[in-house]
Design an enzyme around this catalytic site. Structure first.
Site, mmCIF file in Angstrom:
data_model
loop_
_atom_site.group_PDB
_atom_site.id
_atom_site.type_symbol
_atom_site.label_atom_id
_atom_site.label_comp_id
_atom_site.label_asym_id
_atom_site.label_seq_id
_atom_site.Cartn_x
_atom_site.Cartn_y
_atom_site.Cartn_z
ATOM 1 N N ASP A 15 0.857 -1.182 0.000
ATOM 2 C CA ASP A 15 0.000 0.000 0.000
ATOM 3 C C ASP A 15 0.899 1.240 0.000
ATOM 4 O O ASP A 15 1.822 1.347 0.819
ATOM 5 C CB ASP A 15 -0.907 0.010 1.229
ATOM 6 C CG ASP A 15 -1.890 1.173 1.212
ATOM 7 O OD1 ASP A 15 -3.003 0.986 0.685
ATOM 8 O OD2 ASP A 15 -1.526 2.254 1.723
ATOM 9 N N ASN A 18 -2.532 13.154 -4.768
ATOM 10 C CA ASN A 18 -3.624 13.599 -5.640
ATOM 11 C C ASN A 18 -4.118 14.984 -5.247
ATOM 12 O O ASN A 18 -4.369 15.845 -6.104
ATOM 13 C CB ASN A 18 -4.786 12.601 -5.588
ATOM 14 C CG ASN A 18 -4.506 11.330 -6.377
ATOM 15 O OD1 ASN A 18 -3.739 11.344 -7.347
ATOM 16 N ND2 ASN A 18 -5.111 10.239 -5.967
ATOM 17 N N ASP A 53 -1.099 9.350 -10.889
ATOM 18 C CA ASP A 53 -0.932 8.225 -11.815
ATOM 19 C C ASP A 53 0.545 7.979 -12.112
ATOM 20 O O ASP A 53 0.998 6.834 -12.177
ATOM 21 C CB ASP A 53 -1.682 8.505 -13.123
ATOM 22 C CG ASP A 53 -3.193 8.418 -12.963
ATOM 23 O OD1 ASP A 53 -3.652 7.939 -11.909
ATOM 24 O OD2 ASP A 53 -3.896 8.824 -13.898
ATOM 25 N N GLU A 56 -4.400 2.379 -4.435
ATOM 26 C CA GLU A 56 -2.948 2.468 -4.327
ATOM 27 C C GLU A 56 -2.341 1.176 -3.786
ATOM 28 O O GLU A 56 -1.244 1.173 -3.238
ATOM 29 C CB GLU A 56 -2.551 3.643 -3.433
ATOM 30 C CG GLU A 56 -3.084 3.583 -2.022
ATOM 31 C CD GLU A 56 -4.452 4.243 -1.855
ATOM 32 O OE1 GLU A 56 -4.758 4.666 -0.726
ATOM 33 O OE2 GLU A 56 -5.217 4.331 -2.840
#
Length: 287
Positions: A161, A169, A178, A204
């Protein structure tokens, strides 16, 4: 053809005796795909090691291929009657072609099978990272658990993770997020063997499957992944972003795939609560 001018797709021709289909192999090799041939006794190994897109097999070897092949199987049915050909189709054959074999018809069926494989790959691919998606990961896990059950091979599972991903973001935008995911995927992939599987598990999270790996080796790999991601900042949108991952791992102990994933997920939760940028095995159960 692909952009590099290489043939697209791989056809595996399974022979009962070496050279049995030599003329067919030569004819197919002139098309826009690669062709390899092997004896029936090597077919299962070739399916795993070379991952063909379509298999051509004679009637004698058809049952074994239909039971094990993950790709379309075209049966060269020879003098089989209509009832036998119908039974082979009902068993899962993509096509069942009698003698005399029409090369044009065979090539048409091969092209349909290759088109199916291209669409299947798209359905199993994560568009952001280019890795396999969760559906692909679940399929590979199921296959490896079956293999381990049959042969007693060890198997490791690692869940990864990306720590604090939401803030990337929020601060830099989704395009930067991304790019960060792709960067993490590249660093993880660089630590793995060709036989390992890396897939995006969702959001993620990534899953890593480690066949033929004992518990100690799974733990070492998990730590190597953590170190590789944390080693250097990621250049994203003109900025250098520090990224870390939390990693949980488990070794297979005979359970079904869902329980196997759940054990690794418990370990991942332990890694997150330990302060992140950490690796944890499945926590020991209390007595």
């Amino acid at each position: 053809m692909d952009g590099a001018g290489q043939p697209e797709g791989l056809v595996l021709v399974v022979e009962d005796t070496p050279g049995e289909h030599a003329a067919l192999v030569r004819a197919l090799a002139g098309r826009e795909h690669r062709v390899i041939a092997c004896p029936r006794g090597e077919a299962l190994d070739r399916l795993q090691s070379q991952e063909p897109d379509v298999v051509l097999v004679g009637r004698a070897g058809a049952a074994a291929m239909l039971d094990t092949s993950p790709v379309p199987v075209i049966v060269l049915a020879g003098s089989s009657g209509a009832d036998e050909r119908a039974a082979l189709l009902a068993a899962g054959a993509a096509a069942c072609l009698p003698d005399p074999l029409d090369p044009v018809e065979l090539e048409g069926y091969i092209q349909v099978a290759l088109r199916f494989r291209r669409l299947e790959r798209l359905s199993l691919t994560d568009l952001v990272t280019g890795l396999g998606n969760r559906r692909h990961g679940e399929h590979e896990l199921g296959q490896l658990v079956v293999r381990s059950s049959r042969h007693g091979h060890p198997l490791g599972l690692v869940l990864v993770d990306v720590d604090g991903f939401k803030s990337i973001n929020d601060t830099h935008g989704h395009d930067a997020g991304d790019r960060a995911l792709r960067g993490v995927a590249e660093r993880i992939a660089a630590c793995l063997r060709g036989s390992d599987t890396l897939a995006r598990w969702g959001g993620e999270e990534f899953i890593v499957l480690l066949p033929d790996t004992e518990a100690a080796g799974v733990g070492r790999t998990a730590e190597r992944l953590r170190g590789a991601v944390a080693a250097d900042p990621f250049p994203v949108g003109g900025a250098a972003i520090e990224l870390t991952i939390s990693v949980g791992w488990a070794d297979w102990r005979g359970e079904d795939p869902d329980e196997f994933v759940l054990r690794a997920d418990r370990a991942l939760y332990e890694a997150k609560t330990a302060g992140r940028n950490a690796v944890r095995p499945e926590p020991a159960r209390s007595a």
